[in-house]
Scaffold this motif. Sequence first.
Motif, PDB file in Angstrom:
ATOM      1  N   GLY A 156       0.813  -1.201   0.000  1.00 51.28           N
ATOM      2  CA  GLY A 156       0.000   0.000   0.000  1.00 51.28           C
ATOM      3  C   GLY A 156       0.852   1.258   0.000  1.00 51.28           C
ATOM      4  N   LEU A 157       0.212   2.378   0.340  1.00 48.69           N
ATOM      5  CA  LEU A 157       0.886   3.674   0.347  1.00 48.69           C
ATOM      6  C   LEU A 157       0.775   4.335   1.721  1.00 48.69           C
ATOM      7  CD1 LEU A 157      -0.155   5.311  -3.066  1.00 48.69           C
ATOM      8  CD2 LEU A 157       1.954   4.066  -2.512  1.00 48.69           C
ATOM      9  N   ALA A 212      -2.040   4.709   8.044  1.00 46.77           N
ATOM     10  CA  ALA A 212      -1.995   4.207   6.667  1.00 46.77           C
ATOM     11  C   ALA A 212      -1.389   2.812   6.609  1.00 46.77           C
ATOM     12  CB  ALA A 212      -1.199   5.176   5.792  1.00 46.77           C
ATOM     13  N   LEU A 213      -0.331   2.586   7.381  1.00 53.86           N
ATOM     14  CA  LEU A 213       0.281   1.260   7.424  1.00 53.86           C
ATOM     15  C   LEU A 213      -0.705   0.231   7.960  1.00 53.86           C
ATOM     16  CD1 LEU A 213       2.623  -0.737   7.260  1.00 53.86           C
ATOM     17  CD2 LEU A 213       3.413   0.129   9.476  1.00 53.86           C
ATOM     18  N   ARG A 232       6.137   0.909  14.252  1.00 56.02           N
ATOM     19  CA  ARG A 232       4.998   0.084  13.868  1.00 56.02           C
ATOM     20  C   ARG A 232       5.374  -0.902  12.763  1.00 56.02           C
ATOM     21  NH1 ARG A 232       0.751  -2.278  16.042  1.00 56.02           N
ATOM     22  NH2 ARG A 232      -1.072  -2.349  14.663  1.00 56.02           N
ATOM     23  N   ALA A 233       6.155  -0.444  11.803  1.00 55.23           N
ATOM     24  CA  ALA A 233       6.591  -1.349  10.737  1.00 55.23           C
ATOM     25  C   ALA A 233       7.439  -2.475  11.304  1.00 55.23           C
ATOM     26  CB  ALA A 233       7.370  -0.572   9.683  1.00 55.23           C
ATOM     27  N   GLU A 234       8.296  -2.151  12.255  1.00 54.50           N
ATOM     28  CA  GLU A 234       9.121  -3.184  12.880  1.00 54.50           C
ATOM     29  C   GLU A 234       8.266  -4.166  13.673  1.00 54.50           C
ATOM     30  OE1 GLU A 234      13.212  -3.360  15.524  1.00 54.50           O
ATOM     31  OE2 GLU A 234      11.775  -1.740  15.925  1.00 54.50           O
ATOM     32  N   GLY A 275       6.233  -6.417  11.333  1.00 57.38           N
ATOM     33  CA  GLY A 275       6.961  -7.151  10.310  1.00 57.38           C
ATOM     34  C   GLY A 275       6.604  -6.732   8.899  1.00 57.38           C
ATOM     35  N   ALA A 276       5.962  -5.579   8.752  1.00 60.60           N
ATOM     36  CA  ALA A 276       5.566  -5.103   7.427  1.00 60.60           C
ATOM     37  C   ALA A 276       6.796  -4.811   6.567  1.00 60.60           C
ATOM     38  CB  ALA A 276       4.723  -3.839   7.561  1.00 60.60           C
TER      39      ALA A 276
END
Length: 331
Positions: free
Chosen positions: A119-120, A132-133, A166-168, A171-172
């Motif tokens: 996504g974006l 968004a994530l 949050r990405a970490e 795991g995104a």
Amino acid sequence: MTTPTVDVHAHVLLPEVDALVAGLPGRTAARELDARRNGPAALAVNGPMVRERVPRLTDVAVRLAAMDAQGVDVQLVSPSPSHYHYWADQETAEKVYRLANEATAAHCSAAPERLRGLGLVPLQHPEQAVLALDHALEQGLTGVEISTHAPGRELSDPAYERFWSRAEDTGALVFLHPFGCTLDERLDQWYLSNTVGQPAENAVALSHLIFSGVLDRHPGLRVIAAHGGGYLPTHIGRSDHAWRVRPDAQGCAHPPSSYLKRLYFDSLVHDPHVLRELVRVAGADRILLGSDFPFDMGTEDPLADLRAAGLSDTDLEAVRGGNASALLFTE
């Protein structure tokens, strides 16, 4: 079971997003800036080039047929970077990322065994980045695609800390793909805006992640750099030297070259010798097959380009699909 061949650098065009932003004042100004940065000759080529590729960018059946012809089993599909729209205000930005995430998920759902999606995130509004994530992940996407900077903000900006966390934690995957170049009209001839600009943008963005300590604070981040990471991997010795001799270049805990082994890079470097060097400095386990499907600055035969590098059988298999499979298909 044979490991699938996985292309992590493939794009989708989203007419829904184009329709959403059409006619907005900010969109007009962004198009004018893009025109100045690229120059008239590049724009004259870009329009017909993209139009000829619209079926591959929008029609899943056409996409799958093209993948079959290339010998690619799975694509990681990301929106065309033209959909970033980092000029948008908060309200428009939310509409853009929601529509882009949902449309990309719908495209991939037509062939879920062969397509994974990204996504974006509106980097111009850091306070929306986590939302968004999360929205992308809720749609079943694997992560998000971001550019190398947003207006007035580098990726080292503390405002992005919550996003990196949050990405970490989730795991995104975060796919780093430039759009445009801040060297502006200096690159407005001979398509330098892309051939020189995009590798430069990647090198700058990755340097911000490394030197600022983002990768120290978030060692579990799964960042994939498009275009082989640009100029940085082949010139990383200069960064190491600066880290050793300059106190103002010591924002990271370890030599900059060591962080290449914490990042992932696609194989799209257009030179077998450069690909071998990328494997040497980052490790074969950090390189993923990439084609920039279906644009003209990509490759029509990513497997042939990979084989031309003369890697060992083990390293070739890892890049062909083993590394990407571990990222995409393991929980």
